[in-house]
Design a protein around this motif. Structure first.
Motif, PDB file in Angstrom:
ATOM      1  N   GLU A 144     -10.843  28.406  17.352  1.00 54.19           N
ATOM      2  CA  GLU A 144     -12.120  27.687  17.420  1.00 54.19           C
ATOM      3  C   GLU A 144     -12.209  26.627  16.318  1.00 54.19           C
ATOM      4  N   GLU A 145     -11.827  27.011  15.101  1.00 52.10           N
ATOM      5  CA  GLU A 145     -11.904  26.071  13.975  1.00 52.10           C
ATOM      6  C   GLU A 145     -10.902  24.928  14.116  1.00 52.10           C
ATOM      7  N   ILE A 146      -9.725  25.243  14.603  1.00 49.51           N
ATOM      8  CA  ILE A 146      -8.697  24.207  14.778  1.00 49.51           C
ATOM      9  C   ILE A 146      -9.153  23.182  15.808  1.00 49.51           C
ATOM     10  N   ARG A 147      -9.755  23.660  16.877  1.00 47.66           N
ATOM     11  CA  ARG A 147     -10.267  22.746  17.903  1.00 47.66           C
ATOM     12  C   ARG A 147     -11.374  21.865  17.347  1.00 47.66           C
ATOM     13  N   LYS A 148     -12.219  22.420  16.479  1.00 50.26           N
ATOM     14  CA  LYS A 148     -13.295  21.641  15.866  1.00 50.26           C
ATOM     15  C   LYS A 148     -12.735  20.506  15.013  1.00 50.26           C
ATOM     16  N   ARG A 176       0.843  -1.196   0.000  1.00 53.29           N
ATOM     17  CA  ARG A 176       0.000   0.000   0.000  1.00 53.29           C
ATOM     18  C   ARG A 176       0.877   1.245   0.000  1.00 53.29           C
ATOM     19  N   GLU A 177       0.622   2.140  -0.917  1.00 48.98           N
ATOM     20  CA  GLU A 177       1.399   3.376  -1.006  1.00 48.98           C
ATOM     21  C   GLU A 177       0.870   4.385   0.013  1.00 48.98           C
ATOM     22  N   LEU A 178       1.744   4.822   0.890  1.00 45.85           N
ATOM     23  CA  LEU A 178       1.346   5.802   1.897  1.00 45.85           C
ATOM     24  C   LEU A 178       1.283   7.188   1.268  1.00 45.85           C
ATOM     25  N   ARG A 179       0.248   7.934   1.609  1.00 47.54           N
ATOM     26  CA  ARG A 179       0.084   9.266   1.050  1.00 47.54           C
ATOM     27  C   ARG A 179       0.387  10.305   2.107  1.00 47.54           C
ATOM     28  N   LYS A 180       1.031  11.344   1.658  1.00 51.46           N
ATOM     29  CA  LYS A 180       1.352  12.433   2.576  1.00 51.46           C
ATOM     30  C   LYS A 180       0.173  13.414   2.609  1.00 51.46           C
ATOM     31  N   LYS A 181      -0.582  13.356   3.681  1.00 53.70           N
ATOM     32  CA  LYS A 181      -1.748  14.225   3.806  1.00 53.70           C
ATOM     33  C   LYS A 181      -1.500  15.286   4.868  1.00 53.70           C
ATOM     34  N   PHE A 182      -1.772  16.532   4.518  1.00 60.19           N
ATOM     35  CA  PHE A 182      -1.620  17.645   5.438  1.00 60.19           C
ATOM     36  C   PHE A 182      -2.899  18.483   5.437  1.00 60.19           C
ATOM     37  N   VAL A 183      -3.132  19.170   6.541  1.00 60.86           N
ATOM     38  CA  VAL A 183      -4.268  20.082   6.632  1.00 60.86           C
ATOM     39  C   VAL A 183      -3.720  21.504   6.782  1.00 60.86           C
ATOM     40  N   VAL A 184      -4.253  22.414   5.988  1.00 59.62           N
ATOM     41  CA  VAL A 184      -3.799  23.805   6.023  1.00 59.62           C
ATOM     42  C   VAL A 184      -4.964  24.708   6.376  1.00 59.62           C
ATOM     43  N   PHE A 185      -4.829  25.437   7.463  1.00 54.81           N
ATOM     44  CA  PHE A 185      -5.810  26.446   7.856  1.00 54.81           C
ATOM     45  C   PHE A 185      -5.298  27.800   7.363  1.00 54.81           C
ATOM     46  N   CYS A 186      -6.113  28.502   6.586  1.00 54.26           N
ATOM     47  CA  CYS A 186      -5.684  29.803   6.084  1.00 54.26           C
ATOM     48  C   CYS A 186      -6.848  30.787   6.147  1.00 54.26           C
ATOM     49  N   GLU A 187      -6.518  32.088   6.124  1.00 55.14           N
ATOM     50  CA  GLU A 187      -7.545  33.070   6.415  1.00 55.14           C
ATOM     51  C   GLU A 187      -8.112  33.813   5.221  1.00 55.14           C
ATOM     52  N   GLY A 188      -7.341  34.004   4.148  1.00 58.49           N
ATOM     53  CA  GLY A 188      -7.818  34.866   3.076  1.00 58.49           C
ATOM     54  C   GLY A 188      -7.883  34.193   1.723  1.00 58.49           C
ATOM     55  N   ASP A 189      -8.507  34.891   0.772  1.00 59.36           N
ATOM     56  CA  ASP A 189      -8.622  34.359  -0.593  1.00 59.36           C
ATOM     57  C   ASP A 189      -7.253  34.154  -1.225  1.00 59.36           C
ATOM     58  N   THR A 190      -6.321  35.096  -0.994  1.00 60.58           N
ATOM     59  CA  THR A 190      -5.004  34.992  -1.614  1.00 60.58           C
ATOM     60  C   THR A 190      -4.321  33.706  -1.197  1.00 60.58           C
ATOM     61  N   GLU A 191      -4.306  33.462   0.114  1.00 58.77           N
ATOM     62  CA  GLU A 191      -3.665  32.255   0.638  1.00 58.77           C
ATOM     63  C   GLU A 191      -4.357  31.001   0.117  1.00 58.77           C
ATOM     64  N   TYR A 192      -5.679  31.026   0.128  1.00 59.51           N
ATOM     65  CA  TYR A 192      -6.434  29.846  -0.317  1.00 59.51           C
ATOM     66  C   TYR A 192      -6.132  29.537  -1.776  1.00 59.51           C
ATOM     67  N   ASN A 193      -6.240  30.542  -2.638  1.00 61.87           N
ATOM     68  CA  ASN A 193      -6.008  30.334  -4.063  1.00 61.87           C
ATOM     69  C   ASN A 193      -4.577  29.895  -4.333  1.00 61.87           C
ATOM     70  N   TYR A 194      -3.632  30.474  -3.618  1.00 67.58           N
ATOM     71  CA  TYR A 194      -2.223  30.134  -3.800  1.00 67.58           C
ATOM     72  C   TYR A 194      -1.965  28.683  -3.401  1.00 67.58           C
ATOM     73  N   ILE A 246     -10.755  30.006   6.701  1.00 66.20           N
ATOM     74  CA  ILE A 246     -11.449  30.533   7.879  1.00 66.20           C
ATOM     75  C   ILE A 246     -11.775  31.999   7.658  1.00 66.20           C
ATOM     76  N   ASN A 247     -13.025  32.372   7.829  1.00 68.16           N
ATOM     77  CA  ASN A 247     -13.444  33.758   7.698  1.00 68.16           C
ATOM     78  C   ASN A 247     -13.066  34.509   8.970  1.00 68.16           C
ATOM     79  N   MET A 248     -12.090  35.397   8.852  1.00 67.73           N
ATOM     80  CA  MET A 248     -11.596  36.121  10.022  1.00 67.73           C
ATOM     81  C   MET A 248     -12.396  37.387  10.316  1.00 67.73           C
ATOM     82  N   GLN A 249     -13.354  37.710   9.468  1.00 66.52           N
ATOM     83  CA  GLN A 249     -14.072  38.975   9.643  1.00 66.52           C
ATOM     84  C   GLN A 249     -14.745  39.040  11.006  1.00 66.52           C
ATOM     85  N   GLY A 250     -14.208  39.900  11.860  1.00 69.55           N
ATOM     86  CA  GLY A 250     -14.792  40.094  13.184  1.00 69.55           C
ATOM     87  C   GLY A 250     -14.374  39.066  14.208  1.00 69.55           C
ATOM     88  N   GLY A 251     -13.823  37.946  13.765  1.00 70.52           N
ATOM     89  CA  GLY A 251     -13.495  36.893  14.709  1.00 70.52           C
ATOM     90  C   GLY A 251     -12.058  36.895  15.188  1.00 70.52           C
TER      91      GLY A 251
END
Length: 214
Positions: free
Chosen positions: A53-57, A6-24, A41-46
């Motif tokens: 909060e999102e990371i804990r979820k 079985r080929e192991l896959r390198k899986k990572f999770v990336v939390f980012c705040e804006g459109d630029t980061e997400y698209n990049y 993650i929508n940082m507006q006001g938060g």
């Protein structure tokens, strides 16, 4: 008859705040050939509290490592945000010391738009907003932030993420880690926080490239 390996896959999770980061990072995921699960993650006001909060979820995500990519300018502009940033830093440290999924906090100072400019051959430390709006001809910073093909734009015609990595200087956050390629494990032994560098522009986003590229 032996089972196919079985080929192991390198899986990572990336939390980012804006459109630029997400698209990049979304485009970077395809270029690097790794499995990156993006969590915008929508940082507006938060503020930084929204990240925590999102990371804990998402604490039960099965992956090799998590990357939390945030901008430092929020802490600079809003004094009440610094304690929230400290909470986020301490949470990541706690996860790493508990030998759970490693949490790489990536802190861009002042923001990801500065990191984007470092890709460009003609950028030599100019004011980021003026450079993007006038020199690059986007007219507004918002237009640049919403560009879907930002990764391709920043990695063409002499521009490159390698140029950006070479241009990184003082870092506020440095994660000390090791990778065991045989067992597919990543461990962060400790994290240095160097507030003395907060007046200098920089980032430890190099860690994202180093880890996903092994």
């Amino acid at each position: 008859m032996s089972r196919p390996k079985r080929e192991l896959r390198k899986k990572f999770v990336v939390f980012c705040e804006g459109d630029t980061e997400y698209n990049y990072i979304d485009a970077m995921r395809l270029k690097q050939g790794v499995e990156l699960a993006l969590k915008p993650i929508n940082m507006q006001g938060g503020g930084y509290a929204s990240f925590l909060e999102e990371i804990r979820k998402e604490a039960s995500n099965n992956c090799l490592a998590k990357f939390i990519i945030i901008d430092f300018d929020r802490a600079k502009k809003h004094p009440g945000e610094r304690p929230k940033l400290m909470e986020l830093i301490e949470y990541c440290k706690l996860q790493n010391s508990s030998k759970k999924i490693p949490h790489f906090l990536i802190l861009n100072n002042p923001d990801f738009e500065y990191i984007a400019c470092l890709h460009i051959e003609s950028y030599h430390g100019q004011d980021v907003k003026r450079y993007i709006e006038q020199t690059l001809g986007f007219g507004s910073i918002e237009r640049f932030k919403s560009m879907r093909e930002v990764y391709s734009y920043l990695n063409a015609k002499g521009n490159s993420y390698k140029r950006m990595l070479d241009g990184l200087r003082e870092k506020i956050v440095v994660n000390h880690y090791r990778i065991n390629k045989t067992s597919f494990e990543i461990k962060i032994s400790h994290t240095d926080i160097m507030w003395e560098h907060e007046s200098e522009r920089g980032s430890n986003i190099n860690e994202l490239y180093e880890v996903i590229d092994w």
